[in-house]
Scaffold this motif. Sequence first.
Motif, PDB file in Angstrom:
ATOM      1  N   TYR A 203       0.850  -1.188   0.000  1.00 15.19           N
ATOM      2  CA  TYR A 203       0.000   0.000   0.000  1.00 15.19           C
ATOM      3  C   TYR A 203       0.886   1.239   0.000  1.00 15.19           C
ATOM      4  CZ  TYR A 203       1.022   0.357   5.027  1.00 15.19           C
ATOM      5  OH  TYR A 203       1.655   0.466   6.234  1.00 15.19           O
ATOM      6  N   LYS A 204       0.342   2.334  -0.495  1.00 13.23           N
ATOM      7  CA  LYS A 204       1.101   3.576  -0.599  1.00 13.23           C
ATOM      8  C   LYS A 204       0.840   4.485   0.600  1.00 13.23           C
ATOM      9  CE  LYS A 204       1.804   3.999  -5.586  1.00 13.23           C
ATOM     10  NZ  LYS A 204       1.599   4.872  -6.775  1.00 13.23           N
ATOM     11  N   LEU A 205       1.907   5.106   1.085  1.00 12.37           N
ATOM     12  CA  LEU A 205       1.795   6.075   2.166  1.00 12.37           C
ATOM     13  C   LEU A 205       1.527   7.457   1.582  1.00 12.37           C
ATOM     14  CD1 LEU A 205       4.815   4.932   4.363  1.00 12.37           C
ATOM     15  CD2 LEU A 205       2.410   4.365   4.675  1.00 12.37           C
ATOM     16  N   LYS A 206       1.210   8.404   2.459  1.00 12.06           N
ATOM     17  CA  LYS A 206       0.905   9.754   1.991  1.00 12.06           C
ATOM     18  C   LYS A 206       2.099  10.431   1.339  1.00 12.06           C
ATOM     19  CE  LYS A 206      -2.764  10.486   5.371  1.00 12.06           C
ATOM     20  NZ  LYS A 206      -3.251  11.264   6.548  1.00 12.06           N
ATOM     21  N   ASP A 207       3.319  10.007   1.700  1.00 10.56           N
ATOM     22  CA  ASP A 207       4.513  10.620   1.109  1.00 10.56           C
ATOM     23  C   ASP A 207       4.902   9.967  -0.220  1.00 10.56           C
ATOM     24  OD1 ASP A 207       5.517   8.174   1.824  1.00 10.56           O
ATOM     25  OD2 ASP A 207       6.924   8.929   3.325  1.00 10.56           O
ATOM     26  N   GLY A 208       4.079   9.022  -0.686  1.00  9.20           N
ATOM     27  CA  GLY A 208       4.334   8.395  -1.974  1.00  9.20           C
ATOM     28  C   GLY A 208       5.139   7.109  -1.925  1.00  9.20           C
ATOM     29  N   THR A 209       5.695   6.780  -0.772  1.00  7.71           N
ATOM     30  CA  THR A 209       6.473   5.548  -0.645  1.00  7.71           C
ATOM     31  C   THR A 209       5.537   4.343  -0.507  1.00  7.71           C
ATOM     32  OG1 THR A 209       6.625   5.803   1.767  1.00  7.71           O
ATOM     33  CG2 THR A 209       8.403   6.742   0.435  1.00  7.71           C
ATOM     34  N   THR A 210       6.090   3.159  -0.741  1.00  5.95           N
ATOM     35  CA  THR A 210       5.299   1.931  -0.689  1.00  5.95           C
ATOM     36  C   THR A 210       5.720   1.062   0.499  1.00  5.95           C
ATOM     37  OG1 THR A 210       5.032   1.924  -3.084  1.00  5.95           O
ATOM     38  CG2 THR A 210       4.615  -0.142  -1.945  1.00  5.95           C
ATOM     39  N   GLN A 211       4.747   0.530   1.208  1.00  5.95           N
ATOM     40  CA  GLN A 211       4.999  -0.361   2.331  1.00  5.95           C
ATOM     41  C   GLN A 211       4.304  -1.694   2.072  1.00  5.95           C
ATOM     42  OE1 GLN A 211       6.863   0.031   4.963  1.00  5.95           O
ATOM     43  NE2 GLN A 211       7.315   2.213   4.988  1.00  5.95           N
ATOM     44  N   LYS A 212       4.748  -2.726   2.760  1.00  9.00           N
ATOM     45  CA  LYS A 212       4.131  -4.041   2.633  1.00  9.00           C
ATOM     46  C   LYS A 212       3.608  -4.485   3.991  1.00  9.00           C
ATOM     47  CE  LYS A 212       4.969  -8.598   0.595  1.00  9.00           C
ATOM     48  NZ  LYS A 212       5.982  -9.499  -0.022  1.00  9.00           N
ATOM     49  N   THR A 213       2.376  -4.955   4.018  1.00  8.22           N
ATOM     50  CA  THR A 213       1.789  -5.404   5.277  1.00  8.22           C
ATOM     51  C   THR A 213       2.308  -6.790   5.645  1.00  8.22           C
ATOM     52  OG1 THR A 213      -0.089  -6.468   4.183  1.00  8.22           O
ATOM     53  CG2 THR A 213      -0.341  -4.148   4.766  1.00  8.22           C
ATOM     54  N   LYS A 214       2.124  -7.144   6.892  1.00  4.57           N
ATOM     55  CA  LYS A 214       2.481  -8.478   7.360  1.00  4.57           C
ATOM     56  C   LYS A 214       1.278  -9.415   7.188  1.00  4.57           C
ATOM     57  CE  LYS A 214       5.588  -6.742  10.963  1.00  4.57           C
ATOM     58  NZ  LYS A 214       5.853  -6.705  12.425  1.00  4.57           N
ATOM     59  N   THR A 215       1.537 -10.696   7.311  1.00  2.00           N
ATOM     60  CA  THR A 215       0.431 -11.656   7.286  1.00  2.00           C
ATOM     61  C   THR A 215      -0.472 -11.395   8.486  1.00  2.00           C
ATOM     62  OG1 THR A 215       1.811 -13.333   6.233  1.00  2.00           O
ATOM     63  CG2 THR A 215      -0.173 -14.097   7.354  1.00  2.00           C
ATOM     64  N   CYS A 216      -1.767 -11.396   8.261  1.00  2.00           N
ATOM     65  CA  CYS A 216      -2.730 -11.133   9.333  1.00  2.00           C
ATOM     66  C   CYS A 216      -3.587 -12.384   9.524  1.00  2.00           C
ATOM     67  CB  CYS A 216      -3.605  -9.943   8.927  1.00  2.00           C
ATOM     68  SG  CYS A 216      -4.244  -8.986  10.293  1.00  2.00           S
ATOM     69  N   LYS A 217      -3.627 -12.894  10.751  1.00  2.00           N
ATOM     70  CA  LYS A 217      -4.345 -14.154  10.997  1.00  2.00           C
ATOM     71  C   LYS A 217      -5.842 -13.966  11.167  1.00  2.00           C
ATOM     72  CE  LYS A 217      -3.452 -13.951  15.999  1.00  2.00           C
ATOM     73  NZ  LYS A 217      -4.819 -13.505  16.345  1.00  2.00           N
ATOM     74  N   GLY A 218      -6.293 -12.737  11.480  1.00  2.00           N
ATOM     75  CA  GLY A 218      -7.702 -12.502  11.750  1.00  2.00           C
ATOM     76  C   GLY A 218      -8.069 -12.904  13.176  1.00  2.00           C
ATOM     77  N   LEU A 219      -9.345 -12.854  13.496  1.00  2.00           N
ATOM     78  CA  LEU A 219      -9.800 -13.214  14.836  1.00  2.00           C
ATOM     79  C   LEU A 219      -9.958 -14.734  14.952  1.00  2.00           C
ATOM     80  CD1 LEU A 219     -12.555 -10.517  15.539  1.00  2.00           C
ATOM     81  CD2 LEU A 219     -10.243 -10.627  16.484  1.00  2.00           C
ATOM     82  N   LEU A 220      -9.230 -15.318  15.887  1.00  2.00           N
ATOM     83  CA  LEU A 220      -9.315 -16.755  16.127  1.00  2.00           C
ATOM     84  C   LEU A 220     -10.254 -17.038  17.305  1.00  2.00           C
ATOM     85  CD1 LEU A 220      -5.542 -17.759  15.869  1.00  2.00           C
ATOM     86  CD2 LEU A 220      -7.226 -17.511  14.030  1.00  2.00           C
ATOM     87  N   LYS A 221     -10.648 -18.282  17.430  1.00  2.00           N
ATOM     88  CA  LYS A 221     -11.547 -18.674  18.529  1.00  2.00           C
ATOM     89  C   LYS A 221     -10.959 -18.266  19.880  1.00  2.00           C
ATOM     90  CE  LYS A 221     -14.116 -22.648  20.349  1.00  2.00           C
ATOM     91  NZ  LYS A 221     -15.473 -22.335  19.876  1.00  2.00           N
TER      92      LYS A 221
END
Length: 217
Positions: free
Chosen positions: A75-93
């Motif tokens: 995803y792009k930041l407001k300054d124009g640079t690009t970042q990558k998110t980490k793996t997200c597991k979501g809500l588990l039991k």
Amino acid sequence: MMRLPKYKDGKITKIMDEQTFENILAKAKEYREERRKKHGSDHRFKDVNVAGLITTFYYLGLRTSEVVGDIPRKYKLKDGTTQKTKTCKGLLKEDVELQGEYLRIKATEVRKHGSREAPLWLPIGKPGVQDLIQAWKSALPNERIFPVSTSYAWRFVKEVTGCYIHYFRLNRASRFTEHPSTTIENLKSWFGWVDARTIGYYMAKGGKETKAMSDRL
């Protein structure tokens, strides 16, 4: 009742009233039954508690990936640079506990460099929460409460509510800021925000500063 526009109509700024939400819950249950009748015999069909899913977004205001999990994305930041998110597991039991009259929800995964350490608390008497509890109880140990992809989550919410998921985050923040006791620290703890500009936007939208000015008229 408030009409919820579709994403193509632009950003939704109007706050959802309680009656609209309850109507959405009824529609979500009908939608689930329709999917069961149409796809029940298909081995690829996943019977998701759509009412519980929408309830989670409505009350908690979490991002899609924080609820259902996701793979790394750029995803792009407001300054124009690009970042990558980490793996997200979501809500588990295991992330949800029933404590008295509340659900205690551990949602420590926060996207975009945010941080949330404190659990979120949800009163079990609120409309839709029993649907969330049903989904939670049905989940297997160490499994996601809502075993669906982000694209399917988007599809379910759009087809039932006519709006995009991030609207529920804006809606929750707006409702919180309308309460006179809500502080900046409250918002930071709940949403995991670190950018003061984001917090300031919602505080201004809630009208706290302008209401304070009215005492000087």
